[in-house]
Design an enzyme around this catalytic site. Structure first.
Site, PDB file in Angstrom:
ATOM      1  N   PRO A  22       0.807  -1.256  -0.071  1.00  0.00           N
ATOM      2  CG  PRO A  22       0.009  -1.044   2.223  1.00  0.00           C
ATOM      3  CD  PRO A  22       0.707  -2.076   1.335  1.00  0.00           C
ATOM      4  CG  HIS A  23       1.701   2.885  -3.321  1.00  0.00           C
ATOM      5  ND1 HIS A  23       1.656   1.556  -3.485  1.00  0.00           N
ATOM      6  CD2 HIS A  23       1.583   3.532  -4.509  1.00  0.00           C
ATOM      7  CE1 HIS A  23       1.049   1.101  -4.712  1.00  0.00           C
ATOM      8  NE2 HIS A  23       1.210   2.524  -5.354  1.00  0.00           N
ATOM      9  CB  ALA A  24      -0.814   7.289  -0.435  1.00  0.00           C
ATOM     10  CE1 TYR A  64       4.635   6.023  -3.424  1.00  0.00           C
ATOM     11  CE2 TYR A  64       4.401   6.102  -5.792  1.00  0.00           C
ATOM     12  CZ  TYR A  64       3.903   6.239  -4.680  1.00  0.00           C
ATOM     13  OH  TYR A  64       2.671   5.813  -4.188  1.00  0.00           O
TER      14      TYR A  64
END
Length: 155
Positions: free
Chosen positions: A66-68, A113
Site C-alpha cells: 500500500p502506498h500514497a 518512489y
C-alpha cells in the site's frame, strides 16, 4: 535510493494482528505517522485508504504494498509488517496477504518512489525471501533478510 535507507528496524511490526484489510491499513498508517512524527496522521490514513479503494495493492504471493503520495510529506517513509495470520486483500492472485510494506512519499517525487516499489517487487518475487520473512518474528532478522535480498537481486 535503497530500501535500507528508508526502513529502520523500529519500522517493522513483526506480529501484527488485524481483523480485516481496512483495520490493517489504518493501524499501519497510524504507526507510520507516529513513528516518523508526521503531524498529519489523519491525512496519511485517508490517503492510504483512498489509494487502496482505487485498486488493491495486493501484488500476489501473499504481499501487499500500500502506498500514497501526500503533498505535506517531505520524503519517502516506509513501515513493514508480518501478519500473524493472512488476511483477504483483494490481491491479484486472490491469496491472503502475510507481508505488507507501506510507503508514503511527497506528491512531486516519482523517481525514488518508483525505484523503491520496483526494488520491493523484485525482491519479493523470490520465494526463499518471502518464506524467510513470513517465518521470522524478529524485526532485526526481518530487516537483514530484506537487505540481503536487496544486495543480491537489485542492481
Amino acid at each position: 535510493m535503497r530500501i535500507q535507507d528508508i526502513l529502520p528496524k523500529n519500522a517493522i511490526i513483526s506480529n501484527l494482528d488485524a481483523p480485516d484489510k481496512t483495520e490493517l491499513l489504518t493501524q499501519m498508517a497510524k504507526y507510520l505517522a507516529s513513528l516518523y512524527d508526521l503531524k498529519n496522521q489523519a491525512i496519511v490514513v485517508q490517503k492510504i485508504l483512498d489509494r487502496e479503494a482505487e485498486m488493491s495493492t495486493g501484488i500476489g504471493f501473499g504481499i501487499a504494498i500500500p502506498h500514497a503520495r501526500i503533498e505535506s510529506v517531505d520524503r519517502v517513509y516506509m513501515v513493514a509488517a508480518r501478519l500473524v495470520k493472512g488476511i483477504e486483500f483483494d490481491a491479484i492472485d486472490e491469496q491472503p496477504v502475510h507481508l505488507v510494506f507501506m510507503m508514503i512519499s511527497p506528491a512531486n517525487t516519482s523517481s525514488e518512489y518508483t525505484q523503491i516499489l520496483s526494488s520491493l517487487s523484485r525482491i519479493m518475487s523470490y520465494e526463499d525471501i518471502r518464506q524467510s520473512l513470513i517465518e521470522t518474528e524478529d524485526p532485526e532478522t526481518f530487516l537483514a533478510i530484506i537487505l540481503r535480498g536487496e544486495d543480491k537481486y537489485v542492481e
